[in-house]
Design a protein around this motif. Structure first.
Motif, PDB file in Angstrom:
ATOM      1  N   TYR A 211      29.067  13.833  19.279  1.00 18.64           N
ATOM      2  CA  TYR A 211      29.026  15.244  18.861  1.00 18.64           C
ATOM      3  C   TYR A 211      27.686  15.562  18.205  1.00 18.64           C
ATOM      4  O   TYR A 211      27.067  16.578  18.494  1.00 18.64           O
ATOM      5  CB  TYR A 211      30.153  15.565  17.885  1.00 18.64           C
ATOM      6  CG  TYR A 211      31.528  15.663  18.503  1.00 18.64           C
ATOM      7  CD1 TYR A 211      31.729  16.186  19.774  1.00 18.64           C
ATOM      8  CD2 TYR A 211      32.640  15.240  17.803  1.00 18.64           C
ATOM      9  CE1 TYR A 211      32.995  16.287  20.326  1.00 18.64           C
ATOM     10  CE2 TYR A 211      33.916  15.332  18.349  1.00 18.64           C
ATOM     11  CZ  TYR A 211      34.084  15.855  19.607  1.00 18.64           C
ATOM     12  OH  TYR A 211      35.337  15.950  20.146  1.00 18.64           O
ATOM     13  N   GLU A 212      27.246  14.692  17.313  1.00 20.51           N
ATOM     14  CA  GLU A 212      26.001  14.951  16.576  1.00 20.51           C
ATOM     15  C   GLU A 212      24.770  14.883  17.466  1.00 20.51           C
ATOM     16  O   GLU A 212      23.782  15.557  17.197  1.00 20.51           O
ATOM     17  CB  GLU A 212      25.863  13.979  15.406  1.00 20.51           C
ATOM     18  CG  GLU A 212      26.833  14.268  14.286  1.00 20.51           C
ATOM     19  CD  GLU A 212      26.565  13.428  13.040  1.00 20.51           C
ATOM     20  OE1 GLU A 212      25.580  12.665  13.015  1.00 20.51           O
ATOM     21  OE2 GLU A 212      27.347  13.569  12.085  1.00 20.51           O
ATOM     22  N   CYS A 213      24.804  14.071  18.499  1.00 20.36           N
ATOM     23  CA  CYS A 213      23.664  13.955  19.423  1.00 20.36           C
ATOM     24  C   CYS A 213      23.720  14.979  20.546  1.00 20.36           C
ATOM     25  O   CYS A 213      22.791  15.093  21.328  1.00 20.36           O
ATOM     26  CB  CYS A 213      23.615  12.554  20.022  1.00 20.36           C
ATOM     27  SG  CYS A 213      23.265  11.285  18.819  1.00 20.36           S
ATOM     28  N   GLY A 214      24.834  15.677  20.638  1.00 25.63           N
ATOM     29  CA  GLY A 214      24.985  16.665  21.699  1.00 25.63           C
ATOM     30  C   GLY A 214      25.408  16.063  23.031  1.00 25.63           C
ATOM     31  O   GLY A 214      25.361  16.732  24.054  1.00 25.63           O
ATOM     32  N   LEU A 215      25.833  14.796  23.016  1.00 26.97           N
ATOM     33  CA  LEU A 215      26.306  14.175  24.246  1.00 26.97           C
ATOM     34  C   LEU A 215      27.693  14.689  24.623  1.00 26.97           C
ATOM     35  O   LEU A 215      28.077  14.647  25.780  1.00 26.97           O
ATOM     36  CB  LEU A 215      26.337  12.652  24.104  1.00 26.97           C
ATOM     37  CG  LEU A 215      24.983  11.992  23.866  1.00 26.97           C
ATOM     38  CD1 LEU A 215      25.148  10.504  23.604  1.00 26.97           C
ATOM     39  CD2 LEU A 215      24.062  12.229  25.062  1.00 26.97           C
ATOM     40  N   ARG A 216      28.435  15.116  23.627  1.00 32.13           N
ATOM     41  CA  ARG A 216      29.730  15.772  23.832  1.00 32.13           C
ATOM     42  C   ARG A 216      29.688  17.094  23.110  1.00 32.13           C
ATOM     43  O   ARG A 216      29.147  17.202  22.009  1.00 32.13           O
ATOM     44  CB  ARG A 216      30.874  14.934  23.244  1.00 32.13           C
ATOM     45  CG  ARG A 216      31.149  13.685  24.026  1.00 32.13           C
ATOM     46  CD  ARG A 216      32.284  12.891  23.436  1.00 32.13           C
ATOM     47  NE  ARG A 216      33.570  13.534  23.719  1.00 32.13           N
ATOM     48  CZ  ARG A 216      34.731  12.995  23.405  1.00 32.13           C
ATOM     49  NH1 ARG A 216      34.781  11.833  22.778  1.00 32.13           N
ATOM     50  NH2 ARG A 216      35.857  13.612  23.701  1.00 32.13           N
ATOM     51  N   ARG A 217      30.271  18.093  23.725  1.00 32.93           N
ATOM     52  CA  ARG A 217      30.292  19.426  23.113  1.00 32.93           C
ATOM     53  C   ARG A 217      31.415  19.493  22.098  1.00 32.93           C
ATOM     54  O   ARG A 217      32.579  19.335  22.432  1.00 32.93           O
ATOM     55  CB  ARG A 217      30.493  20.492  24.180  1.00 32.93           C
ATOM     56  CG  ARG A 217      29.302  20.614  25.102  1.00 32.93           C
ATOM     57  CD  ARG A 217      29.510  21.671  26.127  1.00 32.93           C
ATOM     58  NE  ARG A 217      29.833  22.945  25.495  1.00 32.93           N
ATOM     59  CZ  ARG A 217      30.222  24.007  26.164  1.00 32.93           C
ATOM     60  NH1 ARG A 217      30.358  23.973  27.464  1.00 32.93           N
ATOM     61  NH2 ARG A 217      30.493  25.126  25.532  1.00 32.93           N
ATOM     62  N   ILE A 218      31.045  19.758  20.852  1.00 33.09           N
ATOM     63  CA  ILE A 218      32.056  19.824  19.805  1.00 33.09           C
ATOM     64  C   ILE A 218      32.990  21.019  20.014  1.00 33.09           C
ATOM     65  O   ILE A 218      34.156  20.975  19.659  1.00 33.09           O
ATOM     66  CB  ILE A 218      31.416  19.845  18.400  1.00 33.09           C
ATOM     67  CG1 ILE A 218      32.498  19.606  17.359  1.00 33.09           C
ATOM     68  CG2 ILE A 218      30.669  21.134  18.167  1.00 33.09           C
ATOM     69  CD1 ILE A 218      31.972  19.266  16.006  1.00 33.09           C
ATOM     70  N   ASP A 219      32.476  22.059  20.654  1.00 32.45           N
ATOM     71  CA  ASP A 219      33.349  23.213  20.887  1.00 32.45           C
ATOM     72  C   ASP A 219      34.352  22.934  22.006  1.00 32.45           C
ATOM     73  O   ASP A 219      35.259  23.711  22.241  1.00 32.45           O
ATOM     74  CB  ASP A 219      32.556  24.485  21.161  1.00 32.45           C
ATOM     75  CG  ASP A 219      31.702  24.403  22.408  1.00 32.45           C
ATOM     76  OD1 ASP A 219      31.518  23.307  22.957  1.00 32.45           O
ATOM     77  OD2 ASP A 219      31.218  25.457  22.841  1.00 32.45           O
ATOM     78  N   GLY A 220      34.219  21.782  22.652  1.00 36.43           N
ATOM     79  CA  GLY A 220      35.185  21.372  23.656  1.00 36.43           C
ATOM     80  C   GLY A 220      36.229  20.417  23.093  1.00 36.43           C
ATOM     81  O   GLY A 220      37.112  19.948  23.802  1.00 36.43           O
ATOM     82  N   ALA A 221      36.122  20.149  21.796  1.00 30.39           N
ATOM     83  CA  ALA A 221      37.063  19.246  21.135  1.00 30.39           C
ATOM     84  C   ALA A 221      38.439  19.895  21.046  1.00 30.39           C
ATOM     85  O   ALA A 221      38.562  21.122  21.069  1.00 30.39           O
ATOM     86  CB  ALA A 221      36.559  18.902  19.732  1.00 30.39           C
ATOM     87  N   THR A 222      39.447  19.072  20.904  1.00 29.87           N
ATOM     88  CA  THR A 222      40.796  19.607  20.730  1.00 29.87           C
ATOM     89  C   THR A 222      40.922  20.250  19.356  1.00 29.87           C
ATOM     90  O   THR A 222      40.138  19.948  18.443  1.00 29.87           O
ATOM     91  CB  THR A 222      41.858  18.491  20.851  1.00 29.87           C
ATOM     92  OG1 THR A 222      41.669  17.560  19.769  1.00 29.87           O
ATOM     93  CG2 THR A 222      41.775  17.780  22.191  1.00 29.87           C
ATOM     94  N   LEU A 223      41.918  21.088  19.221  1.00 33.81           N
ATOM     95  CA  LEU A 223      42.174  21.721  17.927  1.00 33.81           C
ATOM     96  C   LEU A 223      42.462  20.647  16.877  1.00 33.81           C
ATOM     97  O   LEU A 223      42.003  20.746  15.739  1.00 33.81           O
ATOM     98  CB  LEU A 223      43.332  22.705  18.038  1.00 33.81           C
ATOM     99  CG  LEU A 223      43.696  23.468  16.772  1.00 33.81           C
ATOM    100  CD1 LEU A 223      42.497  24.242  16.241  1.00 33.81           C
ATOM    101  CD2 LEU A 223      44.864  24.411  17.041  1.00 33.81           C
ATOM    102  N   GLU A 224      43.165  19.604  17.268  1.00 34.69           N
ATOM    103  CA  GLU A 224      43.466  18.517  16.329  1.00 34.69           C
ATOM    104  C   GLU A 224      42.184  17.862  15.823  1.00 34.69           C
ATOM    105  O   GLU A 224      42.037  17.606  14.625  1.00 34.69           O
ATOM    106  CB  GLU A 224      44.352  17.471  16.992  1.00 34.69           C
ATOM    107  CG  GLU A 224      44.667  16.304  16.075  1.00 34.69           C
ATOM    108  CD  GLU A 224      45.490  15.209  16.728  1.00 34.69           C
ATOM    109  OE1 GLU A 224      45.691  14.180  16.060  1.00 34.69           O
ATOM    110  OE2 GLU A 224      45.919  15.360  17.888  1.00 34.69           O
ATOM    111  N   THR A 225      41.257  17.598  16.727  1.00 36.24           N
ATOM    112  CA  THR A 225      39.985  16.986  16.337  1.00 36.24           C
ATOM    113  C   THR A 225      39.204  17.890  15.405  1.00 36.24           C
ATOM    114  O   THR A 225      38.669  17.444  14.384  1.00 36.24           O
ATOM    115  CB  THR A 225      39.142  16.644  17.586  1.00 36.24           C
ATOM    116  OG1 THR A 225      39.854  15.674  18.354  1.00 36.24           O
ATOM    117  CG2 THR A 225      37.770  16.105  17.216  1.00 36.24           C
TER     118      THR A 225
END
Length: 85
Positions: A41-55
């Protein structure tokens, strides 16, 4: 621009973690999210806005903030639209 928002969200998560004087490992432990996921998330390799509501809830609780403090843009609107349904 979606990529600009992604970068800002990634930077915001890192800044919020650092403001709390937490390492990625500490955030991982406190939130129950893997260190690799926090790093992604911090490196932008995964989109944090695509995380589940739980996450997002886990991160917001661990960082003592609101979800909308972590993500911005259309993602917040879409997220809360899903919750309303």
């Amino acid at each position: 621009n979606i990529h600009t928002i992604d970068r800002r969200n990634a930077m915001k998560l890192k800044e919020m973690r650092m403001e709390k004087s937490m390492t990625q490992e500490q955030l991982s432990k406190k939130s129950g999210i893997s260190v690799r996921t926090v790093q992604a998330y911090e490196c932008g390799l995964r989109r944090i806005d695509g995380a589940t509501l739980e996450t997002l809830c886990r991160l917001s609780i661990a960082l003592d903030c609101r979800i909308r403090d972590i993500i911005e843009g259309e993602s917040v609107i879409q997220l809360f639209d899903v919750v309303k349904k």
